[in-house]
Design an enzyme around this catalytic site. Sequence first.
Site, PDB file in Angstrom:
ATOM      1  N   SER B   9     -15.235  -6.614 -18.337  1.00 33.25           N
ATOM      2  CA  SER B   9     -14.967  -8.052 -18.316  1.00 33.25           C
ATOM      3  C   SER B   9     -15.800  -8.790 -19.345  1.00 33.25           C
ATOM      4  O   SER B   9     -15.504  -9.932 -19.683  1.00 33.25           O
ATOM      5  CB  SER B   9     -15.288  -8.604 -16.934  1.00 33.25           C
ATOM      6  N   GLY B  10     -16.854  -8.133 -19.816  1.00 34.02           N
ATOM      7  CA  GLY B  10     -17.822  -8.839 -20.640  1.00 34.02           C
ATOM      8  C   GLY B  10     -19.041  -9.227 -19.841  1.00 34.02           C
ATOM      9  O   GLY B  10     -19.984  -9.808 -20.364  1.00 34.02           O
ATOM     10  N   ASP B  13     -21.930  -6.291 -14.645  1.00 34.44           N
ATOM     11  CA  ASP B  13     -21.571  -5.264 -13.656  1.00 34.44           C
ATOM     12  C   ASP B  13     -20.643  -4.200 -14.243  1.00 34.44           C
ATOM     13  O   ASP B  13     -20.896  -3.002 -14.128  1.00 34.44           O
ATOM     14  CB  ASP B  13     -20.919  -5.925 -12.435  1.00 34.44           C
ATOM     15  N   LEU B  33      -9.295  -6.932 -20.375  1.00 38.35           N
ATOM     16  CA  LEU B  33      -8.022  -7.576 -20.085  1.00 38.35           C
ATOM     17  C   LEU B  33      -8.028  -8.995 -20.630  1.00 38.35           C
ATOM     18  O   LEU B  33      -8.929  -9.768 -20.327  1.00 38.35           O
ATOM     19  CB  LEU B  33      -7.782  -7.652 -18.579  1.00 38.35           C
ATOM     20  N   CYS B 102      -5.097 -11.001  -8.077  1.00 36.55           N
ATOM     21  CA  CYS B 102      -5.311 -10.320  -9.361  1.00 36.55           C
ATOM     22  C   CYS B 102      -5.584  -8.831  -9.134  1.00 36.55           C
ATOM     23  O   CYS B 102      -5.027  -7.975  -9.818  1.00 36.55           O
ATOM     24  CB  CYS B 102      -6.464 -10.977 -10.113  1.00 36.55           C
ATOM     25  N   CYS B 199     -11.302 -18.059 -12.459  1.00 30.59           N
ATOM     26  CA  CYS B 199     -11.496 -17.877 -13.902  1.00 30.59           C
ATOM     27  C   CYS B 199     -10.591 -18.769 -14.723  1.00 30.59           C
ATOM     28  O   CYS B 199     -10.934 -19.141 -15.831  1.00 30.59           O
ATOM     29  CB  CYS B 199     -11.339 -16.411 -14.291  1.00 30.59           C
TER      30      CYS B 199
END
Lengths: 387, 365
Positions: B9-10, B13, B33, B102, B199
């Site tokens: 995700s950047g 974690d 993604l 999601c 998000c």
Amino acid sequence: MRIYLDHAATTPLLPGAGEAWQVAARTVGNASATHSWGREARRITEESRERIAAALGAHSGEVVFTSGATEADNLAVLGMAEARRQADPQLNRVLISAVEHPAVRLGAAELAARGFEVTELPVDSQGLLRLGVLSDALRRNPKGIALLSCLWVNNEMGAIAPIPEIAALADSYGIPLHSDAVQAVGLPSITFAAATLPGLSGLSISAHKIGGPMGIGALLIRRDAPIVPLTYGGGQERRIRSGTVPVALIAAFAAALDEVVLKRELQYESLRQLRNTLSDGLTALGANVIGPAHPNHQAPHILYAIFPGVSAETLLMLLDQAGIAASAGSACSAGVIQPSETLLAMGYTPQDALSGVRFSLGWTNTPTDITTLLQLLPDLLTRASSV
Amino acid sequence: MARLIAALSGGVDSAVAAARMVDAGHEVTAVHLALARNPLLHRAGSRGCCSLEDAHDAKRVADKLGIPFYIWDFSEQFQHAVVDDFVAEYAAGRTPNPCLRCNERIKFAAMLERAVALGFDGLITGHYAQLEQDLDGSVALYRATDGIKDQSYVLGVMTTAQLQRSYFPLGGSHKPEVRAEAARRGLLVADKPDSYDICFISDGDTAGWLAGFLGSRPGDIVDETGQVLGHHDGSYRFTIGQRKGLALNRPAPDGQPRYVVGIDAAARKVIVAGREHLAVQTLYCGEPIWCSPAQYGSWEGAVQVRAHAPEIPATLTATPDAVVVELHSPVLGVAPGQSAVFYQGRRVIGSATIIGTTPAKPASV
């Protein structure tokens, strides 16, 4: 095994250019300085400028070094249009083709925001600006045109615009023409010679697309062409462009251009043969190779293929995993492939545009590269279409 | 050794999760993604998870780990399956959880399917949850060791087949350890703030964001007897349990604060009442998804109705289409549309969407 087929994005440094860089990088002086160190830097810069001018039939005074072709395109489009409007406020129209590189297209968009009227001239299904389209547009409304800008070789599918004819037409109306020639330098016919193409006022070129280093390019511009600077400072380059000139990059640029121009007839033929093999092979695999069919209108180093039902994003990943570099050939935002404006302008659907891959050839490629790619592709296409 | 896709995700974690699987000897390929149609340039505070800066950070993690990196554009599917659904649910007076949607429809569905179709064995994510093998070899989902970070709730929508192909390397770790490990590994995202909010609503103003889609839908704020106490600009601006922003023109007879206890989107009514009317005893849930073999009939377990909420012991009665949850103690403010996730001990059994509730008897509050 690794096969590089993304030469239109950047092509590997030619050994001669690398050597020229290494030699020139050892010089110490600022080319604007008056001492002996500075004179040596100046000598290298000016010799390189003269070689670049000679290679393209230009006068050395017509070569303005920039950081690359994006800056050259911006400088030409914004700088020439603004200069023309400053001289005559009526000159507030800009014409560009519908398939310009973003450096021209978005430069023109900035002009639109500054009050210019920007017209995109449509292209045909092969990506070519038809002379009739241009002459109609000029005949209908010849007034107030500050600038015409037209890509010489399209960076996505390699269509070659009829720049000599376009230049002549523009000249007959007294309209300056700029052309982004980044992908055209390998064509045997390219020239900036004023005697041959008096209507061509500006030409953008880039070193790293022809085997030179990144970070250097040039705007070739007639010495009497109207242009104002976009950046302000020491005015090193004809007071049009400021900033200390990067001597070693310029030396390497000149070495690369010399070599490309020296070998371009041979290179043109060998790339054309590679492209024909690739085009035939891809067509046999069900791909739709787009762009002009006639070799006079198609650059030999760029091939854009639409693979129906396949996502370019997936195919490019599979190609990369197989050690093959290609590209989507269009703008990426956060690495996301966007439908190419060029393909949309040619009448293709967003779906087609997201199924397209650009293969671009260059001096490192061999026939084996193409046969290997064509051997691997059926399996990759099967996997990509299962997604 | 398995061929795995690591969803990066950047954030910190997913970076550490991928790093651990690389160390374990797996062949890992990183994928970021792209979910937003028009990504922001950078992340503002804790919000958002798919800015250009996040894509850049993810790429730098992959560089550091020496693994290939790709961006997969799922923005269209995300828009359809998550964002449009989110708007439609609010318009219908329900309160959806887009993170579950999601996970259910994008990450462990479309993304995992693409990975498998491309010849990968499974998917690594940085979720805090644990996977353990049952005696029969099937994989079961458990709460994470770190009770504060535990994300088993948002994974309660996964099927056993999806769990079988998933890897959650952080399930046994505590967040501070993960940050320290990221720093030790030289990952620049070690100090990056966690993302909490939705998000795709970059400024955190859900009501304002929804208004851009749903516009003005004025209606009345009424009490439980139907008496009009005020007006509103759109029932989607409210959620069950909400107390602030009601702008009622009359105080309650008992002087106590009033809360949203019901939303009737079709009638454009927002129903308010005293706190005691928020208490719920029974949850009626539809469309169950089982993370383990389906457990039909009646059984004792616990239920969690939102992320990071405490679980409540309950008696559950399940059929293939519905689950009725009889809570052992009432819970306040449960909205239709929320997901109920079912647990037995630390193990996640499944989940279902809350369709309706019955209030607790006032005496038991």
